[in-house]
Design a protein around this motif. Structure first.
Motif, PDB file in Angstrom:
ATOM      1  N   ALA A  12       0.832  -1.205   0.000  1.00 18.38           N
ATOM      2  CA  ALA A  12       0.000   0.000   0.000  1.00 18.38           C
ATOM      3  C   ALA A  12       0.865   1.253   0.000  1.00 18.38           C
ATOM      4  O   ALA A  12       0.568   2.222  -0.715  1.00 18.38           O
ATOM      5  CB  ALA A  12      -0.933  -0.005   1.210  1.00 18.38           C
ATOM      6  N   ALA A  13       1.943   1.242   0.772  1.00 18.33           N
ATOM      7  CA  ALA A  13       2.848   2.391   0.797  1.00 18.33           C
ATOM      8  C   ALA A  13       3.530   2.577  -0.559  1.00 18.33           C
ATOM      9  O   ALA A  13       3.662   3.704  -1.051  1.00 18.33           O
ATOM     10  CB  ALA A  13       3.892   2.218   1.887  1.00 18.33           C
ATOM     11  N   PHE A  14       3.953   1.477  -1.167  1.00 18.37           N
ATOM     12  CA  PHE A  14       4.583   1.560  -2.488  1.00 18.37           C
ATOM     13  C   PHE A  14       3.598   2.069  -3.533  1.00 18.37           C
ATOM     14  O   PHE A  14       3.938   2.904  -4.368  1.00 18.37           O
ATOM     15  CB  PHE A  14       5.129   0.195  -2.908  1.00 18.37           C
ATOM     16  CG  PHE A  14       5.664   0.172  -4.306  1.00 18.37           C
ATOM     17  CD1 PHE A  14       6.883   0.755  -4.605  1.00 18.37           C
ATOM     18  CD2 PHE A  14       4.941  -0.416  -5.335  1.00 18.37           C
ATOM     19  CE1 PHE A  14       7.372   0.750  -5.894  1.00 18.37           C
ATOM     20  CE2 PHE A  14       5.424  -0.428  -6.621  1.00 18.37           C
ATOM     21  CZ  PHE A  14       6.643   0.157  -6.907  1.00 18.37           C
ATOM     22  N   SER A  15       2.377   1.576  -3.476  1.00 13.40           N
ATOM     23  CA  SER A  15       1.357   1.999  -4.435  1.00 13.40           C
ATOM     24  C   SER A  15       1.054   3.492  -4.296  1.00 13.40           C
ATOM     25  O   SER A  15       0.890   4.198  -5.295  1.00 13.40           O
ATOM     26  CB  SER A  15       0.092   1.175  -4.220  1.00 13.40           C
ATOM     27  OG  SER A  15      -0.913   1.564  -5.105  1.00 13.40           O
ATOM     28  N   ALA A  16       1.004   3.976  -3.057  1.00 11.93           N
ATOM     29  CA  ALA A  16       0.739   5.404  -2.839  1.00 11.93           C
ATOM     30  C   ALA A  16       1.887   6.261  -3.372  1.00 11.93           C
ATOM     31  O   ALA A  16       1.654   7.281  -4.034  1.00 11.93           O
ATOM     32  CB  ALA A  16       0.516   5.677  -1.360  1.00 11.93           C
ATOM     33  N   SER A  17       3.114   5.868  -3.087  1.00  8.03           N
ATOM     34  CA  SER A  17       4.252   6.652  -3.574  1.00  8.03           C
ATOM     35  C   SER A  17       4.373   6.561  -5.090  1.00  8.03           C
ATOM     36  O   SER A  17       4.739   7.533  -5.755  1.00  8.03           O
ATOM     37  CB  SER A  17       5.548   6.195  -2.907  1.00  8.03           C
ATOM     38  OG  SER A  17       5.878   4.889  -3.318  1.00  8.03           O
ATOM     39  N   LEU A  18       4.034   5.400  -5.647  1.00  3.63           N
ATOM     40  CA  LEU A  18       4.074   5.226  -7.096  1.00  3.63           C
ATOM     41  C   LEU A  18       3.063   6.138  -7.784  1.00  3.63           C
ATOM     42  O   LEU A  18       3.393   6.833  -8.749  1.00  3.63           O
ATOM     43  CB  LEU A  18       3.792   3.763  -7.458  1.00  3.63           C
ATOM     44  CG  LEU A  18       3.778   3.411  -8.933  1.00  3.63           C
ATOM     45  CD1 LEU A  18       5.199   3.400  -9.468  1.00  3.63           C
ATOM     46  CD2 LEU A  18       3.136   2.059  -9.134  1.00  3.63           C
ATOM     47  N   SER A  19       1.846   6.175  -7.276  1.00  5.04           N
ATOM     48  CA  SER A  19       0.828   7.019  -7.902  1.00  5.04           C
ATOM     49  C   SER A  19       1.160   8.497  -7.762  1.00  5.04           C
ATOM     50  O   SER A  19       0.921   9.289  -8.677  1.00  5.04           O
ATOM     51  CB  SER A  19      -0.554   6.712  -7.326  1.00  5.04           C
ATOM     52  OG  SER A  19      -0.599   7.058  -5.968  1.00  5.04           O
ATOM     53  N   LYS A  20       1.752   8.888  -6.633  1.00  6.41           N
ATOM     54  CA  LYS A  20       2.142  10.281  -6.438  1.00  6.41           C
ATOM     55  C   LYS A  20       3.258  10.678  -7.403  1.00  6.41           C
ATOM     56  O   LYS A  20       3.225  11.750  -8.012  1.00  6.41           O
ATOM     57  CB  LYS A  20       2.586  10.504  -4.993  1.00  6.41           C
ATOM     58  CG  LYS A  20       2.890  11.939  -4.668  1.00  6.41           C
ATOM     59  CD  LYS A  20       3.236  12.118  -3.203  1.00  6.41           C
ATOM     60  CE  LYS A  20       3.531  13.582  -2.915  1.00  6.41           C
ATOM     61  NZ  LYS A  20       3.874  13.784  -1.518  1.00  6.41           N
TER      62      LYS A  20
END
Length: 174
Positions: free
Chosen positions: A71-79
């Motif tokens: 979830a943390a990786f997905s959030a940073s990826l989308s940002k």
């Protein structure tokens, strides 16, 4: 050449998503989950219950930890993708908004269609030319429509372990 740059900017979010997901290495928790799965395959629940219970509890903890990391990786990826995409769009539109990419022959197409294609909002482009802004708009619309046909990669993967492990509850010790 500018047309290729516009096409790249229109598809940059899809390209970055694929590249960054390919470059991501599996987390330590994911590696440990795979090791535990291999160990559980050769272990009988009834013969060595203590070891089986300890491994399944450890696996459940690791799955929770892995989901938090994902979830943390997905959030940073989308940002990151959103920032790069927005900056490239601003740069493209700010510097090349009225640059013609394609020139249409005025006698071959209807006048209303040529005027619609040369629209920039401020009429700074010559009649019959397709501006970078309009080319980007059309390209981005086409890419968005076509990207829905691409696989998302969210299909569940079966590792051979029964799904019963995810439905275990902690025992009540009284």
């Amino acid at each position: 050449m500018l047309a290729l740059a516009v096409l790249f900017v229109a598809t940059i979010d899809i390209i970055l998503t694929c590249v960054l997901k390919l470059l991501k290495s599996p987390s330590q928790a994911h590696k440990e989950i795979l090791e535990i799965d291999q160990e559980l395959k050769g272990l009988s629940e009834t013969e060595d219950f203590v070891k089986w219970a300890r491994l399944t509890r450890r696996r459940q903890e690791l799955v929770k930890e892995n989901s938090k990391c994902e979830a943390a990786f997905s959030a940073s990826l989308s940002k990151t993708i959103s920032t790069v995409s927005k900056l490239s769009k601003v740069f493209l539109i700010l510097f090349f908004r009225t640059t013609p990419i394609v020139t249409l022959d005025a006698e071959m197409i209807p006048v209303a269609f040529a005027k619609a294609l040369s629209f920039t909002g401020f009429s700074f482009i010559r009649y019959g030319d397709i501006s970078t802004f309009m080319f980007y708009f059309c390209t981005k619309t086409f890419v968005t429509c076509m990207s829905s046909a691409l696989p998302t990669g969210s299909a569940p993967k079966s590792s051979g372990i029964p799904d019963i492990l995810t439905h275990l509850s902690n025992p009540k010790l009284d």
